[in-house]
Scaffold this motif. Structure first.
Motif, PDB file in Angstrom:
ATOM      1  N   UNK A  64      28.554  38.940  32.650  1.00  0.00           N
ATOM      2  CA  UNK A  64      27.800  39.547  33.755  1.00  0.00           C
ATOM      3  C   UNK A  64      27.762  38.614  34.962  1.00  0.00           C
ATOM      4  N   UNK A  65      27.548  37.340  34.703  1.00  0.00           N
ATOM      5  CA  UNK A  65      27.519  36.353  35.786  1.00  0.00           C
ATOM      6  C   UNK A  65      28.896  36.231  36.440  1.00  0.00           C
ATOM      7  N   UNK A  66      29.931  36.278  35.630  1.00  0.00           N
ATOM      8  CA  UNK A  66      31.288  36.172  36.147  1.00  0.00           C
ATOM      9  C   UNK A  66      31.638  37.389  37.002  1.00  0.00           C
ATOM     10  N   UNK A  67      31.309  38.566  36.532  1.00  0.00           N
ATOM     11  CA  UNK A  67      31.594  39.800  37.277  1.00  0.00           C
ATOM     12  C   UNK A  67      30.906  39.799  38.633  1.00  0.00           C
ATOM     13  N   UNK A  68      29.708  39.235  38.692  1.00  0.00           N
ATOM     14  CA  UNK A  68      28.941  39.246  39.946  1.00  0.00           C
ATOM     15  C   UNK A  68      29.663  38.535  41.082  1.00  0.00           C
ATOM     16  N   UNK A  69      30.584  37.626  40.763  1.00  0.00           N
ATOM     17  CA  UNK A  69      31.309  36.881  41.791  1.00  0.00           C
ATOM     18  C   UNK A  69      32.336  37.744  42.514  1.00  0.00           C
ATOM     19  N   UNK A  70      32.664  38.906  41.928  1.00  0.00           N
ATOM     20  CA  UNK A  70      33.759  39.718  42.452  1.00  0.00           C
ATOM     21  C   UNK A  70      33.287  41.083  42.963  1.00  0.00           C
ATOM     22  N   UNK A  71      32.002  41.217  43.176  1.00  0.00           N
ATOM     23  CA  UNK A  71      31.459  42.482  43.699  1.00  0.00           C
ATOM     24  C   UNK A  71      31.793  42.617  45.179  1.00  0.00           C
ATOM     25  N   UNK A 164      41.354  52.868  45.145  1.00  0.00           N
ATOM     26  CA  UNK A 164      40.818  52.680  43.787  1.00  0.00           C
ATOM     27  C   UNK A 164      40.191  51.301  43.643  1.00  0.00           C
ATOM     28  N   UNK A 165      40.858  50.295  44.200  1.00  0.00           N
ATOM     29  CA  UNK A 165      40.330  48.939  44.112  1.00  0.00           C
ATOM     30  C   UNK A 165      39.000  48.817  44.861  1.00  0.00           C
ATOM     31  N   UNK A 166      38.902  49.391  46.049  1.00  0.00           N
ATOM     32  CA  UNK A 166      37.651  49.362  46.812  1.00  0.00           C
ATOM     33  C   UNK A 166      36.523  49.972  45.983  1.00  0.00           C
ATOM     34  N   UNK A 167      36.808  51.116  45.371  1.00  0.00           N
ATOM     35  CA  UNK A 167      35.808  51.801  44.542  1.00  0.00           C
ATOM     36  C   UNK A 167      35.420  50.945  43.342  1.00  0.00           C
ATOM     37  N   UNK A 168      36.416  50.381  42.654  1.00  0.00           N
ATOM     38  CA  UNK A 168      36.148  49.574  41.463  1.00  0.00           C
ATOM     39  C   UNK A 168      35.365  48.312  41.810  1.00  0.00           C
ATOM     40  N   UNK A 169      35.783  47.630  42.892  1.00  0.00           N
ATOM     41  CA  UNK A 169      35.121  46.375  43.251  1.00  0.00           C
ATOM     42  C   UNK A 169      33.694  46.611  43.709  1.00  0.00           C
ATOM     43  N   UNK A 187      36.173  46.044  33.038  1.00  0.00           N
ATOM     44  CA  UNK A 187      36.048  45.439  34.369  1.00  0.00           C
ATOM     45  C   UNK A 187      36.737  44.075  34.401  1.00  0.00           C
ATOM     46  N   UNK A 188      36.544  43.283  33.370  1.00  0.00           N
ATOM     47  CA  UNK A 188      37.131  41.941  33.324  1.00  0.00           C
ATOM     48  C   UNK A 188      38.649  41.995  33.217  1.00  0.00           C
ATOM     49  N   UNK A 189      39.173  42.984  32.505  1.00  0.00           N
ATOM     50  CA  UNK A 189      40.624  43.123  32.403  1.00  0.00           C
ATOM     51  C   UNK A 189      41.232  43.462  33.761  1.00  0.00           C
ATOM     52  N   UNK A 190      40.520  44.256  34.551  1.00  0.00           N
ATOM     53  CA  UNK A 190      41.015  44.586  35.887  1.00  0.00           C
ATOM     54  C   UNK A 190      40.962  43.370  36.812  1.00  0.00           C
ATOM     55  N   UNK A 210      43.912  39.974  44.704  1.00  0.00           N
ATOM     56  CA  UNK A 210      42.953  40.663  45.571  1.00  0.00           C
ATOM     57  C   UNK A 210      41.513  40.303  45.200  1.00  0.00           C
ATOM     58  N   UNK A 211      41.263  40.086  43.902  1.00  0.00           N
ATOM     59  CA  UNK A 211      39.919  39.700  43.474  1.00  0.00           C
ATOM     60  C   UNK A 211      39.637  38.232  43.787  1.00  0.00           C
ATOM     61  N   UNK A 212      40.641  37.389  43.641  1.00  0.00           N
ATOM     62  CA  UNK A 212      40.464  35.977  43.998  1.00  0.00           C
ATOM     63  C   UNK A 212      40.141  35.843  45.480  1.00  0.00           C
ATOM     64  N   UNK A 213      40.842  36.620  46.318  1.00  0.00           N
ATOM     65  CA  UNK A 213      40.575  36.583  47.761  1.00  0.00           C
ATOM     66  C   UNK A 213      39.189  37.120  48.077  1.00  0.00           C
TER      67      UNK A 213
END
Length: 244
Positions: A64-71, A164-169, A187-190, A210-213
């Motif tokens: 959960x903490x990791x996912x929060x970095x990519x919102x 799709x990426x905008x929606x997912x992120x 979510x983590x696999x994406x 795209x997520x790293x950026x």
């Protein structure tokens, strides 16, 4: 045995082997029974691995903490949606103009073919010369047709993956607090693909470009130029990779 949800998501950060899970049962004196899922390295490498067990609840909290970095923040998402609409309109005009030019070139080749046929029928050109010129003109026409088809197909190839990426992120904001473990895994696999690791009871990995950026932009955001740079990178990524 039923496979556990986070199996297949991570590799060991020390030896590179896969992560497996096992359930341990604890019986209390009052008669209650509790089942706990632990994840660990399979330790199938020839090299010695020192990694220990991690409880599923701890992993879920770390995820959960990791996912929060990519919102993707809502205001950024709205900005990107407007940009995609504008780019779609502009790209449509540019593609239409280019395709029209190619079709005009194809029409010109068809006119040349007609004139060439007339000359051949009038016996003003040898058969071998006629056939050689006809093959060359037909080859040029096929090349133009293929180019026009690619333009019509590829001009917008990035749009749907980008949307799709905008929606997912953007939806990662809800995903990080979702109690559904399969949803977190998806979510983590994406975000990370197969580049997620477990080491010293902590999860880390290398995110997709795209997520790293996105994470870097959130950390170092200064002005609208940061948004423009992130949008341009994401568009470039999806233009190269399509839906991949």
């Amino acid at each position: 045995k039923e496979p556990k949800v986070f199996c297949g998501l991570m590799s060991c950060g020390e030896c590179g082997m896969s992560i497996t899970a096992e359930v341990r049962t604890k019986h209390q004196k009052n008669g209650n029974t509790h089942h706990y899922t632990y994840y660990r390295c399979t330790k199938k490498s020839s090299a010695r691995c020192s990694q220990s067990y991690v409880r599923e609840e701890q992993l879920s909290a770390d995820f959960s903490e990791l996912i929060s970095l990519f919102v993707l923040p809502p205001e950024w998402a709205e900005d990107f949606k407007r940009r995609t609409q504008n780019d779609e309109r502009d790209a449509g005009r540019t593609t239409a103009n280019a395709v029209n030019d190619l079709r005009e070139q194809m029409h010109e080749i068809e006119r040349k073919l007609e004139r060439l046929t007339d000359v051949y029928i009038a016996q003003d050109i040898e058969r071998d010369a006629y056939l050689a010129k006809r093959r060359a003109l037909m080859s040029d026409k096929r090349t133009l047709e293929e180019h026009a088809a690619r333009l019509e197909q590829d001009g917008h190839v990035w749009l749907e993956p980008m949307r799709s990426w905008i929606h997912e992120a953007e939806n990662l904001a809800q995903m990080q607090n979702d109690p559904s473990l399969p949803a977190k895994k998806s979510a983590l696999q994406k975000i990370f693909g197969s580049n997620l690791y477990l080491k010293n009871e902590k999860v880390f990995g290398t995110a997709q470009p795209q997520y790293a950026a996105l994470a870097a932009s959130r950390e170092n955001f200064s002005d609208s130029n940061s948004l423009l740079g992130l949008y341009a990178l994401a568009r470039s990524y999806f233009s190269r990779n399509g839906g991949v």
